[in-house]
Design an enzyme around this catalytic site. Sequence first.
Site, mmCIF file in Angstrom:
data_model
loop_
_atom_site.group_PDB
_atom_site.id
_atom_site.type_symbol
_atom_site.label_atom_id
_atom_site.label_comp_id
_atom_site.label_asym_id
_atom_site.label_seq_id
_atom_site.Cartn_x
_atom_site.Cartn_y
_atom_site.Cartn_z
ATOM 1 N N LYS A 271 33.705 48.120 44.736
ATOM 2 C CA LYS A 271 33.702 46.998 43.785
ATOM 3 C C LYS A 271 32.690 45.984 44.287
ATOM 4 C CE LYS A 271 36.472 42.962 42.514
ATOM 5 N NZ LYS A 271 37.797 42.404 42.204
ATOM 6 N N GLY B 92 42.206 34.575 40.333
ATOM 7 C CA GLY B 92 43.419 33.895 40.796
ATOM 8 C C GLY B 92 43.868 32.740 39.924
ATOM 9 N N ALA C 181 40.294 40.197 37.060
ATOM 10 C CA ALA C 181 40.400 38.781 37.451
ATOM 11 C C ALA C 181 40.892 37.881 36.318
ATOM 12 C CB ALA C 181 39.065 38.231 37.961
ATOM 13 N N GLY C 182 41.756 36.954 36.700
ATOM 14 C CA GLY C 182 42.209 35.919 35.787
ATOM 15 C C GLY C 182 43.471 36.253 35.004
#
EC number: 2.8.1.10
Lengths: 254, 67
Positions: free
Chosen positions: A96, A157, A183-184
């Site tokens: 990644k 996060g 993410a998120g």
Amino acid sequence: MLQIADKSFTSRLLLGTGKYPSFEEQKEAVNISDAEILTFAVRRMDIFEASQPNLLEQLDLNRYSLLPNTAGAKTAEEAVRIAKLAKASGLCDMVKVEVIGCNKTLLPDPVETLRAAEILLDEGFIVLPYTSDDVVLAKRLVDLGVHAIMPGASPIGSGKGIINPFNLRVIIEQSNVPVIVDAGIGSPKDAAYAMELGADGVLLNTAVSGAADPVRMAHAMKLAIEAGRLGFEAGRIPEKNYAEASSPGEGLFT
Amino acid sequence: MTIQLNGRQQELSGEIKTIAQLLASLSLENRIVIVELNKEVINKAAYTDQPIKDGDQVELIHFVGGG
């Protein structure tokens, strides 16, 4: 099936392994999630302190594919160094690519991400770049030949969920490789929504590890991702501005 | 000799001359560990033969939880 390069996966949930309240909850969350791809960070060993239990050393590596990230890198060269170290473990060939360009938002540096992806593709890695939801950058990465593209739903996060569904939908439409929303994600609703938009998978960490009960949340995310995918495949009804009765208008009696 | 080990100056006893011996001295021979010597990744197969010299910079890297 989720197909990344020459690998097939039944689960469309990719789970991060960071910041669980306890080692036991981490192991149980990973287990109940049914995730087959787990992300890790690459760091110095703390050889001067007593050793802590290490999840990776207790995993059945026939069951899981490791997806090391290049978190901590701010330049393409730093990301390449981390990726090469990870691959030298002999445990993984996926990476990644994560090159952060802003400390406050942890949003990726688009230029360095693109450069890192290009170098790592040349080196023979299976490359999954974490990127913003920028449509053109996603296209540039896909054109380079990355094996999957991982646009963020919102900052890492933050738990803000999907801020720009329009961009994600376009990225999904134009991509000929899997799109993994990374993410998120804050709640199962966000994960289901990503899958309903047509994403091929969801990568999340804090939404599970930071939940009041990480194990139950891991289970919830697994179900949400399955539900969202099924809903996408089933094809939802078009939205209308006004009501349309679901009971027949005929046969009414007075 | 003295090496730079994971960012710290570390004095090594005389019998440690290779990467394999260094890992054994730290009880890491059976752990998942990646070795970087002077910014070059060292393949596992080379641990036994790879000498360590005074002033070398050694990084012992592993996987930790991350997203």
